[in-house]
Structure formats: structure tokens, C-alpha cells
Design an enzyme around this catalytic site. Structure first.
Site, PDB file in Angstrom:
ATOM      1  N   HIS A 201       4.183  21.658  16.313  1.00 11.93           N
ATOM      2  CA  HIS A 201       3.017  22.033  15.501  1.00 11.93           C
ATOM      3  C   HIS A 201       3.067  21.377  14.118  1.00 11.93           C
ATOM      4  CE1 HIS A 201       1.806  25.265  18.339  1.00 11.93           C
ATOM      5  NE2 HIS A 201       3.110  25.402  18.495  1.00 11.93           N
ATOM      6  N   SER A 331      -0.330  -3.889   0.724  1.00  7.24           N
ATOM      7  CA  SER A 331      -1.482  -3.558  -0.118  1.00  7.24           C
ATOM      8  C   SER A 331      -1.855  -4.736  -0.985  1.00  7.24           C
ATOM      9  CB  SER A 331      -1.166  -2.338  -0.987  1.00  7.24           C
ATOM     10  OG  SER A 331      -2.201  -2.097  -1.928  1.00  7.24           O
ATOM     11  N   LYS A 337       4.356  -2.210  -1.403  1.00  9.96           N
ATOM     12  CA  LYS A 337       3.996  -1.250  -0.361  1.00  9.96           C
ATOM     13  C   LYS A 337       4.223  -1.858   1.029  1.00  9.96           C
ATOM     14  CE  LYS A 337       0.490   2.341   0.234  1.00  9.96           C
ATOM     15  NZ  LYS A 337       0.455   2.468   1.677  1.00  9.96           N
ATOM     16  N   GLU A 344      -0.280   1.043  13.695  1.00  7.91           N
ATOM     17  CA  GLU A 344      -1.720   1.237  13.535  1.00  7.91           C
ATOM     18  C   GLU A 344      -2.503   0.370  14.512  1.00  7.91           C
ATOM     19  OE1 GLU A 344      -1.330   2.213   8.754  1.00  7.91           O
ATOM     20  OE2 GLU A 344      -2.100   0.282   9.424  1.00  7.91           O
TER      21      GLU A 344
END
Length: 481
Positions: A201, A331, A337, A344
Site C-alpha cells: 500500500h 534537466s 539531475k 519512463e
């Protein structure tokens, strides 16, 4: 026989236009191409978007036409010299040398008539050239009478669909999916004994090892690959021999069995003739089954990729149990970053495959009477899904999984701070008292041990019972070590 070498083995060498004819009359065709009148009309009548039929289908179609030519020649229905030229032209097309000759859009006749005639015309003109003849009205090989002999679009297009699907999934999707599972399994075994906190959860749960967690991903991917492989049985049955409506009109007795055997010989695939040609022409059930198999693999891939990117979140304000390879700047504005880009991309591919499966399922339900006329959209989506799913698995493996490392300090810190280790106390002090300890630790900012001791648990008892390494079962057994 030996064919003379032409000056233009993958093109006519001509410029301008030539006149081709079909049942509708004359039409101008670019002289540098092998296609004929029906292909040209299709380019004009179905110029819808930029979606072109997959080259994989045409290469498979060339194998089907080669098999038909060989069977027809062996049966004495096709002149051996013509058959030889057709076979050589088919070999060139199957090898990709004629890819530019198949320009048609996905959006065409639902049976795929335009694509079948595109193949027939290209093979006929190229075969005529190989025989020293001309093109179009001067050709020595006829697209219908010779290349399409004993065939119909209605049985050859689904046959080519099945062959193309089997080749793509066998040669790309399944190997890449299984290679990804193997790479994940390697890391599962490498980290079989690294204890980490589990999560259910999205909340803290009892411990397991990193290896056990990764073994779940491996098992899920392998199970999906197995189901996908099993789905291929449904497309090993071929419609060829059914011709227009399944009766086999204009095809000789035994043609379906003969061409299926020839295709099996040429491809190494376990192909057989469909026992009921009416179902083979009227339905798309086999393709629907494969698409569902691809969807299942996409779902397993999405779960795995999503888990990885959650576990890699951070590095300072996320979980950061995993360190992903730094493939590219993450980025355009935030220096330094690093993003989970491979994960993805895999998730996006999975979503695309799931969406395309919905299209295939809907199209499969559109059969009317003796023919399902949604075939081009089905093969477009299935081949696209199979290709991008395989590619995504390969990219994720090479550019991420094989370079992932653990942030062992973060993994250990989560275990040390976890409140759910109190689960081990529950059989000894009772559920309610264990829950009281957990709530006290959480609300007062205490360690679990501090809260337990304040509520009367002996230090020695706590240390004996609450040992994460004893709470993970048998990792070696779970991973087959």
C-alpha cells in the site's frame, strides 16, 4: 536456372512515368518503381495520414508468395522458368532489398487487397526484369495469373499476418523479454541476502531481501513471456488454401496443406493449414490472442519499471535504494539531475501496447459473415506492439538494469527505522500491545526498541525477537541458490 544480372537489381533504373493497366484501365506509374496500377490507385485513394504498412508484413508476404510459386511449380501449374524468377524476386523482397516498393498506407481495404496486389505487382515486374522482359504491359509475369495463382487476398493476407507476427515475436520480442528477465535474475542472486524493508500500500511492511524483491520481477516477466509464447500457437494455423470465402475455389486439392508445409520449411516455424478455413477467414481470433499476450508482457514490464523508478527516487528526498546509471542530463534547467528515463520510456511503451491491444480486440469483434475486414489495423498494431515492446526491454536492460547499483546505506537505514519490525513481537506479546508500541514510536519520534522498552518489553527479549535477518524466510531457497 541462372538469371542474367540486371543493371538495377533493386530498381528499374528508369525515370519519368510509364503506363500500367488493370481492370479499371490505364494509369501513370513512376517509372523508377516496380509497383503497378492497383498500387498507384491505392496511393491516391487512401492517402490517410502518414501510417505506412509495416515492412515486416511485406517481407513475410514475399515468403508466402515464394511458397505459393514453389508449390504451383511442383504441381505443374506454373512454368518452372517463371516460378524461378518469382522465387528470386521474392527472396529479394524478403531480404528487404525491395522495401521501398511497398509504400501503401495502413488505411485501405479491410481485407488488405491493395497490399496483396502491391506485392503481386512488384514481384511480377521484378521477375519479368530478371527474365529479360519489360515492365507493365510488356512484362512476362502476370501479377494475378502467376504470382497470385491459386490464391486470394482473403487467405494470403491473414497468412502473411501470421508469418510476420510469428517472426517478429520469435526473433525480437521474446528474446528481449527473456534477456531482461535474465539480467534482473542475475541481480536478484547477487543481492539475495541484502535485507530491506518491504512495502505494501506504499507503506512500510515487514522485511524481505533485495534479491527476493527482484526475483518477483524476474518471475513475473518470465511468466508473461511463457504466456506470450503459448499464444503463438493460435497463429501457427494458416488460412492459405481457403481463397475467397474458405471453400478453396480456384485452388487445387491439397494446396492449403502443401503451402503450409512449404512455409514451415522456409521459415522453421511450426506452421500447419487451418482445419477450418471459414473460421480462418472470418475471424481474427489468433491475432487477438497474440495481442493479449503482448499486453500481458507490457503489464509485467510496467510493474517492474515503475517499481524501479520509485526505488530510485531521490537522491535526497526520495527512497533512493537504487542508483541508476547516469545516461544523460536529466534537466535543461536543474544541473546534475538524473532521471529514470529508461523506466519512463518502458512505462510509455507498456501503455501504448495496452492501448493497441484494445484496438485489436475491438477489431477482432468486427468480423462479418465470411471475412473479418479489419486486418490492416490489426497487423499494424500487433507488429508495432511486438516491436516496441521488444526494443523497450532491450533498452531497459542495456542502459539501466545492467548498470543499477544499490544504495546500501539507504537500504539499511530504512530497515533500522522501520516500525513494522514490530510484527515479529506480535506472537509473543499480542497484536494490541505490539500495535501500541508501533503507535508510540511513531507519535513520539522514538525508535521501535525505545518504545518497546518503555512499554515493558525486556531489552534481551526485544533483541532476540526483532532481528530483521530472521524475518525474511529463506532467500537462498527462494532464489534456487
Amino acid at each position: 536456372m541462372a538469371f542474367p544480372e540486371t543493371d538495377h537489381p533493386i530498381g528499374t533504373g528508369a525515370t519519368g512515368v510509364r503506363i500500367e493497366t488493370d481492370a479499371m484501365g490505364e494509369i501513370e506509374v513512376p517509372a523508377e518503381h516496380y509497383w503497378g496500377a492497383q498500387t498507384q490507385r491505392s496511393l491516391q485513394h487512401f492517402a490517410i495520414g502518414d501510417d505506412r504498412m509495416h515492412t515486416a508484413l511485406y517481407r513475410a508476404y514475399a515468403i508466402v508468395k515464394k511458397a505459393a510459386a514453389l508449390v504451383n511449380a511442383e504441381g505443374g501449374r506454373l512454368d518452372p522458368e517463371l516460378a524461378g524468377a518469382i522465387v528470386r524476386a521474392c527472396d529479394e523482397a524478403a531480404a528487404g532489398l525491395l522495401d521501398d516498393e511497398f509504400p501503401l498506407y495502413v488505411w485501405q481495404s479491410g481485407s488488405g487487397t491493395q497490399s496483396n496486389m502491391n506485392v503481386n505487382e512488384v514481384i511480377a515486374n521484378r521477375a519479368s526484369q530478371l527474365l529479360g522482359g519489360g515492365l507493365g504491359r510488356e512484362r512476362l509475369v502476370h501479377p494475378n495469373d502467376h504470382v497470385n495463382l491459386a490464391q486470394s487476398t482473403n487467405d494470403t493476407f491473414p497468412t502473411a499476418m501470421h508469418v510476420a507476427t510469428l517472426l517478429e515475436v520469435r526473433d525480437n520480442t521474446l528474446p528481449q523479454l527473456l534477456a531482461l528477465a535474465a539480467a534482473i535474475g542475475d541481480r536478484a542472486r547477487r543481492w539475495h541476502d541484502v535485507v530491506k524493508i518491504g512495502r505494501t500500500h506504499l507503506q512500510d511492511a515487514t522485511p524481505l531481501t533485495v534479491g527476493q524483491e527482484w526475483s518477483g520481477w524476474e518471475a513475473q516477466l518470465r511468466a508473461a513471456a511463457s504466456r506470450l509464447e503459448q499464444s503463438l500457437d493460435a497463429v501457427c494455423e494458416l488460412a492459405a488454401g481457403g481463397t475467397a470465402v474458405g471453400t478453396g475455389i480456384n485452388a487445387p486439392e491439397g494446396f492449403g496443406e502443401a503451402i503450409a508445409a512449404k512455409l514451415a520449411e522456409l521459415t522453421g516455424l511450426p506452421l500447419v493449414t487451418a482445419p477450418n478455413k471459414f473460421a480462418a477467414l472470418g475471424s481474427l481470433d489468433g491475432m487477438v490472442a497474440v495481442s493479449a499476450g503482448l499486453r500481458g508482457a507490457a503489464i509485467a514490464l510496467m510493474k517492474t519499471a515503475n517499481d524501479m523508478r520509485w526505488l530510485a527516487s531521490g537522491p535526497r528526498a526520495g527512497l533512493h535504494e537504487l542508483r541508476l546509471p547516469e545516461n544523460e542530463p536529466g534537466s535543461s534547467i536543474m544541473p546534475g539531475k538524473v532521471n529514470p528515463t529508461q523506466q519512463e520510456a518502458a512505462v510509455m511503451v507498456a501503455l501504448q501496447v495496452i492501448g493497441e491491444d484494445s484496438i485489436v480486440a475491438a477489431a477482432g469483434a468486427q468480423g462479418n459473415f465470411e471475412l473479418n475486414t479489419m486486418r490492416p489495423i490489426v497487423i499494424d498494431n500487433v507488429l508495432h506492439s511486438a516491436r516496441i515492446l521488444g526494443d523497450a526491454c532491450g533498452q531497459l536492460r542495456v542502459h539501466s538494469v545492467e548498470g543499477i547499483e544499490l544504495d546500501r546505506e539507504a537500504v539499511a537505514a530504512y530497515v533500522d527505522r522501520s516500525l513494522m519490525l514490530v510484527t515479529a513481537l506480535s506472537p509473543h506479546i499480542g497484536y494490541d500491545r505490539a500495535a501500541e508500541i508501533a503507535h508510540k514510536a511513531d507519535h513520539e519520534g522514538l525508535t521501535l526498541r525505545e518504545a518497546a522498552l518503555r512499554l515493558g518489553v525486556e531489552a534481551a527479549e526485544f533483541d532476540r525477537i526483532v532481528d530483521p535477518s530472521t524475518m525474511v524466510g529463506d532467500p537462498k531457497r527462494d532464489l534456487g541458490l
